[in-house]
Motif scaffolding. Sequence first.
Motif, PDB file in Angstrom:
ATOM      1  N   VAL A   1      43.203  51.974  42.763  1.00 52.78           N
ATOM      2  CA  VAL A   1      43.668  50.692  43.313  1.00 52.78           C
ATOM      3  C   VAL A   1      42.488  49.920  43.909  1.00 52.78           C
ATOM      4  O   VAL A   1      42.362  48.706  43.724  1.00 52.78           O
ATOM      5  CB  VAL A   1      44.760  50.925  44.375  1.00 52.78           C
ATOM      6  N   VAL A   2      41.616  50.623  44.628  1.00 52.70           N
ATOM      7  CA  VAL A   2      40.455  49.970  45.238  1.00 52.70           C
ATOM      8  C   VAL A   2      39.560  49.352  44.170  1.00 52.70           C
ATOM      9  O   VAL A   2      39.081  48.215  44.313  1.00 52.70           O
ATOM     10  CB  VAL A   2      39.663  50.994  46.082  1.00 52.70           C
ATOM     11  N   LEU A   3      39.339  50.062  43.084  1.00 50.92           N
ATOM     12  CA  LEU A   3      38.510  49.542  42.003  1.00 50.92           C
ATOM     13  C   LEU A   3      39.129  48.289  41.361  1.00 50.92           C
ATOM     14  O   LEU A   3      38.415  47.343  41.012  1.00 50.92           O
ATOM     15  CB  LEU A   3      38.280  50.621  40.945  1.00 50.92           C
ATOM     16  N   ARG A   4      40.458  48.291  41.212  1.00 48.78           N
ATOM     17  CA  ARG A   4      41.117  47.109  40.646  1.00 48.78           C
ATOM     18  C   ARG A   4      40.955  45.920  41.592  1.00 48.78           C
ATOM     19  O   ARG A   4      40.745  44.785  41.160  1.00 48.78           O
ATOM     20  CB  ARG A   4      42.595  47.390  40.387  1.00 48.78           C
ATOM     21  N   ALA A   5      41.049  46.164  42.894  1.00 53.41           N
ATOM     22  CA  ALA A   5      40.881  45.086  43.872  1.00 53.41           C
ATOM     23  C   ALA A   5      39.454  44.531  43.821  1.00 53.41           C
ATOM     24  O   ALA A   5      39.235  43.326  43.922  1.00 53.41           O
ATOM     25  CB  ALA A   5      41.204  45.587  45.279  1.00 53.41           C
TER      26      ALA A   5
END
Length: 391
Positions: free
Chosen positions: A381-385
């Motif tokens: 999720v952090v990488l997508r953000a």
Amino acid sequence: MSPLVRIATRTYAPDVGAAPFRLRALARALVAAGCEVEVLTAAPRGPVPPEDPGVRTRRAPVLRDADGAVRGYLPYLSFDVPLTGRLLLGRRPDVVVHEPPPTTGLATRLAGLARRVPYVSYVPDVWSLGAVAAGAPRPVLAALRTAEATALRGAAAVLAVTAGMAEEVVRAGVPRGRVHVVGNGVDVEVFRPAPALAAEPAAPAAPGLRAVYSGTMSEWQGAEVFVRAFAELTRTDPAARLVMVGGGVDAPRLRALAARLAPGAVELPGTVPPERAARLLGEADVALASLVPGSGYDLMAPTKVAAAAACGTPVLFAGTGSGAEVVRGHDLGAVVAHDPAAVAAALRTWPRPDAARRARLRAWAEEHGSLAAAAERAAAVVLRAAGAGGA
């Protein structure tokens, strides 16, 4: 160039607790995914541990309480006020991840607006709910709700540890599409069954029941129920022993209560290294966990349950909430009312786990209670953000 992820947290290794464990696992998962990771945190009281490969830890002085924890309004502010400036310095990150309290979220949002950097809120609990249960004054509660909602609504994504926590975040005004349930857990390589007990179904050598409570002791947990229960239990099982490891605002009071009600039967050695906690859990007949009904923390996912299962030890949960539902729904032990008499009655007839029972609990933890697996979900999720630039 590799993405740069900053993690803003008042507590990190070598601190002991769910938050530092969770964030260290996230940092490692992000490095494994090809990121550079920088952690902005507080300076420890003791020696600084070696850094994990790929993780740079920047520490600053902070106020700590008598137990060494960064806990309370002044300690929080001693970290969060300088944090805004720290987030404005250095290479511009691709994304920032922050933990509670809400003031850390506000500092992250302010710096993010200034540098046009998206951020992710990691939500193990909703602070305003706890403040309501604690009877916080209306001005304090209003300020806390505003700070928390402001931080959450500005996040590119919110990581919730349970589905119930995710619903509370949505009720706070965060679009459902930004909220992601990533779960929680423990390091199953550290928390493991005791080798001798895992291999032998024979009854333990100790004559009395062995119980362990491992984790935070605050008014929300209501761990006093176990001290009072043991005072009753030792009348019929004088050799029964309870070890309560960990810290928290309630620990000094519980230590005094144990000395008065169950001298010699209840031990509170304070915070211990994870390896020792794992050894104590693995050698116990029962692990204890609790949550005061109506405390506002019913949505939490206590890591005590996963830690005990990973060590092959069944759980007696006193109270209600997500933890009770997990224990009951997955046959990890038993659930009773948050009442000393109910706890004592359950312990009097507690079946000591054999090797097969311990193996089943361990298998459940490996599949459902792995902190590394939760960290991988959070890292995705952090990488997508970071890639979306906060859109």
